[in-house]
Design an enzyme around this catalytic site. Structure first.
Site, PDB file in Angstrom:
ATOM      1  N   SER A 130       0.860  -1.178   0.000  1.00 15.11           N
ATOM      2  CA  SER A 130       0.000   0.000   0.000  1.00 15.11           C
ATOM      3  C   SER A 130       0.898   1.230   0.000  1.00 15.11           C
ATOM      4  CB  SER A 130      -0.877  -0.033   1.253  1.00 15.11           C
ATOM      5  OG  SER A 130      -1.589   1.177   1.391  1.00 15.11           O
ATOM      6  N   LYS A 156      -1.079  -0.908  -4.396  1.00 18.38           N
ATOM      7  CA  LYS A 156      -2.299  -0.162  -4.021  1.00 18.38           C
ATOM      8  C   LYS A 156      -1.887   1.278  -3.783  1.00 18.38           C
ATOM      9  CE  LYS A 156      -4.767   0.042   0.383  1.00 18.38           C
ATOM     10  NZ  LYS A 156      -5.511  -0.733   1.394  1.00 18.38           N
ATOM     11  N   LYS A 158      -2.976   5.050  -2.440  1.00 12.73           N
ATOM     12  CA  LYS A 158      -3.928   5.838  -1.666  1.00 12.73           C
ATOM     13  C   LYS A 158      -4.335   7.029  -2.524  1.00 12.73           C
ATOM     14  CE  LYS A 158      -3.947   3.742   2.390  1.00 12.73           C
ATOM     15  NZ  LYS A 158      -5.201   3.193   2.958  1.00 12.73           N
ATOM     16  N   ASP A 184      -7.238   3.111  -2.931  1.00 12.99           N
ATOM     17  CA  ASP A 184      -7.954   3.161  -1.654  1.00 12.99           C
ATOM     18  C   ASP A 184      -8.181   4.621  -1.271  1.00 12.99           C
ATOM     19  OD1 ASP A 184      -9.011   2.826   0.859  1.00 12.99           O
ATOM     20  OD2 ASP A 184      -7.242   1.858   1.737  1.00 12.99           O
ATOM     21  N   GLU A 209     -11.263   0.930  -3.315  1.00 18.27           N
ATOM     22  CA  GLU A 209     -11.553   0.603  -1.916  1.00 18.27           C
ATOM     23  C   GLU A 209     -12.151   1.813  -1.196  1.00 18.27           C
ATOM     24  OE1 GLU A 209      -8.008  -0.915  -0.089  1.00 18.27           O
ATOM     25  OE2 GLU A 209      -8.856  -0.906   1.935  1.00 18.27           O
ATOM     26  N   ASP A 234     -13.958  -1.468   3.023  1.00 20.14           N
ATOM     27  CA  ASP A 234     -13.019  -1.673   4.134  1.00 20.14           C
ATOM     28  C   ASP A 234     -13.719  -1.148   5.395  1.00 20.14           C
ATOM     29  OD1 ASP A 234     -11.017  -1.460   6.054  1.00 20.14           O
ATOM     30  OD2 ASP A 234      -9.618  -0.315   4.848  1.00 20.14           O
ATOM     31  N   LYS A 258     -10.162  -7.222   7.625  1.00 21.54           N
ATOM     32  CA  LYS A 258      -9.158  -6.860   8.627  1.00 21.54           C
ATOM     33  C   LYS A 258      -9.654  -7.412   9.956  1.00 21.54           C
ATOM     34  CE  LYS A 258      -7.529  -2.486   6.649  1.00 21.54           C
ATOM     35  NZ  LYS A 258      -7.732  -1.030   6.684  1.00 21.54           N
ATOM     36  N   GLY A 286      -4.301  -4.513   5.819  1.00 21.63           N
ATOM     37  CA  GLY A 286      -3.192  -4.311   6.752  1.00 21.63           C
ATOM     38  C   GLY A 286      -3.428  -3.066   7.580  1.00 21.63           C
TER      39      GLY A 286
END
Ligand code: SMG
Ligand code: MG
Length: 362
Positions: A130, A156, A158, A184, A209, A234, A258, A286
């Site tokens: 990430s 991934k 952000k 995400d 996400e 998420d 998660k 994570g």
């Protein structure tokens, strides 16, 4: 029984920026349990500040001391923890850490690994990374190139308003069409951004996400109907019921599981089973875990329904030195599923003491 709460402080190797802020270090709550004369540890994933969800490290410490530990009276097994703590609303991350400590201790006492208890057959899981928001697209490109060099098999990014189309386009260009890429938003958009979010469809992303606030299930369902990029939840997925409902209304085409967010590894397994039954692919998220949580996540992610690559990276992606003697490593793009008893880590006790900032024995 729980015998200790401890808070440690670890610096991050580089700042990690998401749509809700920048982290440069982490305070982490650890919980120690004793079962059949054997010690086990749990890690609480609550961050320093209540910006990802309502939980944060000081709140987790307080609720553990004042409300969770006093309810654990006759509890001897991990499977009894959730029931004993049921009257306390919320605080899934604090509860998960307690259950995790019991689970680690009882598995160690029995000489069994978590992977064996889960019945997994894979001995390694693919490793995704990430990548936070950077100060420039060039800096992001350098970071992603470095992670690809480390062998990560999925990237991934952000994103947030103002940091989305341009960095995603640049990274897709950099890595080519073959490398799996996802984004995400950590709830940074609103329903008014629907048209804008559609523009991400052209980058062949695995998923988007959590674009919308955690309580906006209908908004996510509408987005899922309109966009071609699958919608993954998420923050919204806080329990088996919330996952089931989100799937039912079409808001959750992919699930990020998660354990801390749903109250523990046992609940995470139940959610995995439900998603598998409904044909919804899942992957393991994570929370910048130490080697304790990373080891547990690697075993969980080896379950058959985890068909997508998780955010289970090497310890050194976040920490120059981990609190375990064998930091989690990425080899050929994969993390090994631990085989030792319990979650399979050994603590580096000297270093653990060095980074400890608070400790109570109970
Ligand atoms: O552990 O690799 C990791 C971090 C993965 O991006 C990551 N986690 O929303 O999925 C997420 C974020 C939350 C972390 S900030 C508390
Ligand atoms: Mg997320």
């Amino acid at each position: 029984m729980i015998t200790e709460l401890r808070e440690i402080h670890l610096p991050l190797v580089a700042p990690f920026q998401t749509s809700f802020g920048v982290q440069t270090s982490r305070r982490i709550l650890l919980v120690r349990a004793l079962v059949d004369g054997t010690e086990g540890w749990g890690e609480c994933v609550a961050p320093d500040e209540p910006t990802y969800s309502a939980e944060y490290v000081d709140g987790a410490w307080a609720v553990s001391v004042d409300h969770l530990l006093p309810r654990l009276g006759g509890v001897e097994r991990a499977t009894d923890v959730a029931g004993a703590l049921e009257d306390v609303k919320g605080h899934p991350m604090a509860k998960a850490a307690v259950e995790m400590a019991f689970l680690d201790a009882e598995l160690r006492a029995a000489g069994t690994s978590f992977a064996a208890r889960l019945g997994v057959t894979r001995d390694r899981v693919p490793s995704g990374v990430s990548v936070g928001i950077h100060e420039s697209v060039a800096a992001l490109e350098r970071a992603v190139a470095g992670y690809l060099g480390d062998g990560y098999v999925r990237i991934k990014l952000k994103i947030e308003p103002g940091w989305d189309l341009e960095p995603v386009a640049a990274i897709r260009r950099l890595i080519g069409p073959g490398v799996p890429l996802q984004v995400d938003a950590n709830t940074a958009y609103t329903r008014d951004d629907t048209e804008h979010l559609h523009r991400l469809d052209e980058f062949d992303l695995l998923l988007i996400e959590q674009p919308l606030p955690e309580d906006d299930l209908l908004g996510h369902a509408a987005l899922a109907r309109a966009a071609t990029t699958p919608i993954c939840l998420d923050e919204s997925l806080v329990s088996l019921t919330s996952v089931s409902d989100a799937i039912e209304i079409g808001a959750c085409e992919v699930a990020n599981i998660k354990p801390g967010r749903v109250g523990g590894y046992l609940a995470a397994v139940a959610i995995h089973d439900l998603c598998r039954q409904r044909g919804v692919p899942v992957w393991c998220g994570g929370m910048l875990e130490t080697g304790i949580g990373r080891a547990a996540n690697a075993a969980l992610a080896a379950l058959d329904g985890f068909t997508m690559t998780g955010d289970i990276s090497a310890s050194r992606r976040f920490y120059a030195r981990d609190i375990v003697t064998a930091p989690i490593d990425v080899v050929d793009g994969h993390v090994a599923v631990p085989v030792g008893p319990g979650f399979g880590f050994e603590l580096d006790l000297a270093f653990l003491d060095e980074v400890t900032t608070a400790r109570i024995e109970v």
